[in-house]
Design a protein around this motif. Structure first.
Motif, short mmCIF file in Angstrom:
data_model
loop_
_atom_site.label_atom_id
_atom_site.label_comp_id
_atom_site.label_asym_id
_atom_site.label_seq_id
_atom_site.Cartn_x
_atom_site.Cartn_y
_atom_site.Cartn_z
N HIS A 28 -26.52 -18.99 44.70
CA HIS A 28 -25.28 -18.33 44.30
C HIS A 28 -24.09 -19.09 44.87
CE1 HIS A 28 -22.18 -15.05 45.09
NE2 HIS A 28 -22.18 -15.21 43.79
N CYS A 29 -23.12 -19.41 44.03
CA CYS A 29 -21.83 -19.94 44.46
C CYS A 29 -20.84 -18.80 44.32
CB CYS A 29 -21.38 -21.11 43.60
SG CYS A 29 -22.34 -22.60 43.79
N PRO A 30 -20.33 -18.24 45.42
CA PRO A 30 -19.39 -17.12 45.32
C PRO A 30 -18.12 -17.51 44.58
CG PRO A 30 -20.22 -17.36 47.56
CD PRO A 30 -20.65 -18.57 46.81
N GLY A 31 -17.57 -16.57 43.82
CA GLY A 31 -16.33 -16.81 43.08
C GLY A 31 -15.14 -16.25 43.83
N SER A 32 -14.01 -16.25 43.14
CA SER A 32 -12.77 -15.83 43.79
C SER A 32 -12.23 -14.48 43.30
CB SER A 32 -11.70 -16.90 43.59
OG SER A 32 -11.47 -17.13 42.21
N ASP A 33 -12.79 -13.93 42.20
CA ASP A 33 -12.18 -12.71 41.66
C ASP A 33 -13.19 -11.62 41.27
OD1 ASP A 33 -13.33 -13.77 39.41
OD2 ASP A 33 -11.47 -13.96 38.28
N GLY A 34 -14.44 -11.73 41.70
CA GLY A 34 -15.43 -10.71 41.40
C GLY A 34 -16.21 -10.94 40.12
N SER A 35 -15.73 -11.84 39.26
CA SER A 35 -16.46 -12.13 38.03
C SER A 35 -17.66 -13.01 38.34
CB SER A 35 -15.55 -12.81 37.01
OG SER A 35 -15.02 -14.00 37.55
N CYS A 36 -18.71 -12.87 37.55
CA CYS A 36 -19.97 -13.55 37.82
C CYS A 36 -20.60 -14.01 36.51
CB CYS A 36 -20.91 -12.55 38.49
SG CYS A 36 -21.77 -13.16 39.89
N VAL A 37 -21.01 -15.28 36.42
CA VAL A 37 -21.74 -15.80 35.27
C VAL A 37 -23.16 -16.10 35.73
CG1 VAL A 37 -21.88 -17.56 33.48
CG2 VAL A 37 -19.64 -16.79 34.28
N ILE A 38 -24.12 -15.31 35.30
CA ILE A 38 -25.52 -15.45 35.70
C ILE A 38 -26.17 -16.48 34.77
CG2 ILE A 38 -27.70 -14.22 36.03
CD1 ILE A 38 -25.75 -11.63 35.99
N THR A 39 -26.83 -17.49 35.35
CA THR A 39 -27.37 -18.58 34.57
C THR A 39 -28.85 -18.83 34.87
OG1 THR A 39 -26.83 -20.28 36.21
CG2 THR A 39 -25.12 -19.73 34.62
N ALA A 61 -13.59 -22.73 37.83
CA ALA A 61 -12.66 -21.82 37.15
C ALA A 61 -12.54 -20.48 37.87
CB ALA A 61 -13.11 -21.61 35.71
N GLY A 62 -13.25 -20.32 39.01
CA GLY A 62 -13.12 -19.10 39.81
C GLY A 62 -14.25 -18.11 39.67
N PHE A 63 -15.21 -18.37 38.79
CA PHE A 63 -16.33 -17.45 38.60
C PHE A 63 -17.37 -17.61 39.70
CE2 PHE A 63 -14.74 -18.20 34.31
CZ PHE A 63 -14.63 -16.92 33.82
N GLY A 64 -17.98 -16.50 40.11
CA GLY A 64 -19.18 -16.59 40.94
C GLY A 64 -20.33 -16.97 40.02
N VAL A 65 -21.25 -17.79 40.52
CA VAL A 65 -22.35 -18.26 39.67
C VAL A 65 -23.69 -18.13 40.38
CG1 VAL A 65 -23.26 -20.15 38.26
CG2 VAL A 65 -20.80 -19.96 38.62
N PRO A 66 -24.48 -17.12 40.04
CA PRO A 66 -25.87 -17.10 40.48
C PRO A 66 -26.73 -17.79 39.41
CG PRO A 66 -25.18 -14.90 39.78
CD PRO A 66 -24.04 -15.84 39.51
N ALA A 67 -27.62 -18.67 39.86
CA ALA A 67 -28.56 -19.35 38.95
C ALA A 67 -29.96 -19.08 39.47
CB ALA A 67 -28.28 -20.84 38.91
N PHE A 68 -30.89 -18.81 38.57
CA PHE A 68 -32.25 -18.48 39.01
C PHE A 68 -33.26 -19.18 38.12
CE2 PHE A 68 -31.68 -15.56 35.54
CZ PHE A 68 -32.95 -15.31 35.04
#
Length: 200
Positions: A28-39, A61-68
């Motif tokens: 997970h790369c934490p974002g800056s505004d609570g939005s999350c794109v799960i990949t 772009a500021g999104f949190g990104v969890p990848a699994f």
């Protein structure tokens, strides 16, 4: 779900979540505004080669990104290895969405999904049953059966297409609805497999 985190390369955190008795590996790369794109990667692709370039752009772009990655692939637990189950992968996507909503700073109303190939097709089914998702980005999803079959038929010999279809149908009959596989069909026929990773 079990959470095991550790810092990786300054901004990426590794974690695991449980699904069907096995753990799916993720970062997970934490974002800056609570939005999350799960990949996640495609049919049999692990998280790094399948998501890294896109995850970097989302994160910038500021999104949190969890990848699994799904059970049986890469760093995830589970046996058999390198065997993809569509029903299992759908369950893993649902578990990833539930886990992402619990990440620090994540806003449950601002979760989105990103996937390509077979994974993108899964997103459409997951999104139909997960009304709180904010968006779905399905790159080249495997949908539109008749059109996809006509296109594939132009690039495959008839015998190889029939062999793949037969093996796939036999495998789906042999795979449990969730993740307890392999098992044998009620007629005790052997489990059929289609290779998901080639040999060099």
């Amino acid at each position: 779900m079990k959470d095991v985190t550790d810092q990786v390369s300054g901004e990426r955190e590794k974690f695991r979540f449980s699904r069907g008795g096995s753990e799916c590996a993720a970062w997970h790369c934490p974002g800056s505004d609570g939005s999350c794109v799960i990949t996640a990667g495609g049919f049999a692709v692990t998280k790094e080669p399948g998501t890294d370039l896109f995850a970097r752009r989302f994160h910038d772009a500021g999104f949190g990104v969890p990848a699994f990655e799904c059970r049986g692939f890469g760093e995830s637990g589970g046996r058999p290895r390198q065997v993809a189950s569509f029903s299992g992968q759908l369950a893993h996507w649902r578990a990833a969405v539930a886990f992402a909503a619990t990440l620090p700073g994540a806003d449950r109303s601002r979760l989105a999904l990103w996937g390509f190939s077979a994974s993108a097709g899964h997103l459409l089914r997951v999104a139909a049953r997960t009304p709180h998702l904010a968006a779905v980005i399905a790159r080249t999803p495997n949908v539109g059966g008749p059109a996809a079959a006509r296109l594939a038929a132009r690039h495959q010999k008839p015998l190889s297409s029939l062999r793949l279809l037969g093996r796939g149908a036999a495998h789906e009959r042999a795979v449990d609805a969730e993740v307890s596989f392999p098992r044998r069909h009620v007629l005790d026929s052997p489990v059929a497999s289609v290779t998901s990773v080639g040999r060099r």
